[in-house]
Design an enzyme around this catalytic site. Structure first.
Site: not given
Ligand code: SPV
Ligand code: MG
Length: 431
Positions: A91, A204
């Protein structure tokens, strides 16, 4: 003789299941459905033992007359085929997914007849502990690592969401959506270099070093069980990449994706607006070969990411690279684009699939976000990565809260938009 049907979605048989069979026996012939892997993944978690083993477990229970495989979580096919007189079930209907199943069973009873017998759900300390052990097992590196290659054989497309912390890991692990009779959740997690860097307030550009990236992986691994795909950027120097492969395998990561760029890597979504250099086919193929030679386990995957469309080097270059990287031993190909429309990605996939039916293809629909997973799967895509959405969702929400507090000199005005403390605390499991 009446027929009694029950469905088991479990890797172990405990007293709760025995009790269901005991009660079922009193009503008639007992048929048990073992939930198939694919349905189990959507509804619950990845099974830790094979379907065949689960069938054997159920067959061994005294009182079970017949065992079948239930392929779908909803009971429509079961009613069509078996017309059971009774469905017997615990249940435990409180979760939204359970409510959907409950509703489905009641609807089918209305249509076909029969009766739902609910018995008190057994969830004592002993069962709780067994459940915890199952989850722990799923989290162990040896079990977790091979799960991506298993998923690739099981589901039409592996739905993968970006995670950059323990908390986002929990969201990927636990979020289940119930839409009518469809129950869904993510299959895997992507540890994005963009989000891992952004979370740390850094660009990045491979500035966040591997030790720090590994720390992020550890944070996620500690609280989740789903397979991990790691964004390895360029993979760095080949001499370094081989060590990265070994470390990732040891941690239980399922795959690394490395991109065919060299020198100072910038995020692909900048495209040709910034200086970026593609690695030569020879050099990048050698990096793949070295990674595959270094790998110790059978199931770890090295996926080659092709930047030809991002850097506007053309479709032929992208396809040449795909052929070369597969020949060098890549376990999959990721093709990326920053166009708003998915046309060039689909062209690549269609042409690649004409000559290679098997190598998994990965796509990241950040810019071309109108395309659905189903459409991608139709073009032969095997893994769809939502690469940055959780971070992008969090940033404006946090900034909004900061602005509101500054504006009102107090936190009351923003409170209704925030998750209550009690709720956030219950997100976190305690051992
Ligand atoms: C990330 O997410 O770090 C990638 C994908 O490498 S992108 O940002 O689209 O390059
Ligand atoms: Mg990346």
């Amino acid at each position: 003789m009446k027929t009694v049907y029950t469905c088991f979605c479990t890797d172990i048989i405990h007293e709760g299941h025995l009790n269901i069979i005991y009660e079922a026996q009193k009503l008639g012939k007992v048929i048990v459905g073992v939930l198939a892997d694919e349905a189990s993944i959507r509804y619950n978690r990845f099974p830790s033992v094979s379907l065949e083993e689960r069938i054997s477990l159920v067959k061994a229970i005294p009182g079970v007359d017949h065992v079948i495989v239930q392929n779908e979580i909803m009971y429509d096919k079961i009613f069509e085929q078996l017309h059971p007189d009774y469905i017997i079930h615990g249940d435990n209907w409180s979760l939204p997914s359970m409510q959907a199943i409950h509703k489905n069973i009641l609807g089918l009873i209305k249509k076909y007849g029969g009766e739902l017998i609910e018995i008190p759900y057994t969830y004592n300390k002993n069962i709780q502990e067994l459940d915890r052990q199952m989850t722990e097992k799923l989290a162990m590196p040896e079990f977790r690592r091979g799960r991506l290659s298993k998923l690739l054989k099981m589901v039409p497309i592996v739905k993968t969401i970006e995670v950059h912390s323990g908390l986002t890991g929990l969201i990927a692990e636990k979020t289940v959506v119930v839409d009518g009779e469809a129950i869904d959740q993510f299959d895997a997690m992507w540890i994005s270099s963009l989000c891992d860097s952004t979370e740390k307030g850094k660009p990045d550009i491979e500035l966040v070093d591997m030790t720090s990236r590994f720390r992020t992986i550890e944070d996620i691994i500690e609280v989740t069980t789903k397979p991990i795909i790691f964004d390895g950027d360029t993979g760095g120097l080949t001499e370094h990449f081989v060590y990265t492969v070994r470390s990732l395998e040891r941690m239980g990561v399922s795959a690394v994706i490395i991109e065919d760029k060299t020198g100072l890597k910038k995020n692909s979504l900048f495209g040709t607006e910034v200086q970026q250099t593609q690695a030569s086919i020879e050099d990048f193929s050698e990096k793949i070969r070295a990674g595959k030679r270094a790998q110790l386990s059978n199931d770890f995957m090295i996926i080659a990411r092709i930047e030809s469309l991002i850097l506007e080097c053309g479709m032929e270059d992208a396809l040449d690279r795909a052929r070369a990287f597969v020949a060098a031993g890549a376990d999959g190909i990721m093709i990326h684009s920053r166009k708003k429309e998915p046309d060039e990605i689909l062209e690549f996939c269609d042409r690649f699939r004409l000559e290679d039916k098997d190598t998994p293809v990965v796509v990241v629909p950040s810019s071309f976000n109108t395309i659905t997973e189903e459409e991608l799967a139709e073009h032969g895509v095997n893994i769809c990565i939502y690469a940055n959405q959780l971070l992008r969702a969090a940033f404006p929400a946090m900034e909004n809260a900061a602005k509101s507090i500054l504006k009102h000199h107090r936190a009351k005005e923003i409170d209704s938009e925030l998750m209550p403390i009690k709720q956030i605390i219950t997100l976190i499991d305690e051992l």
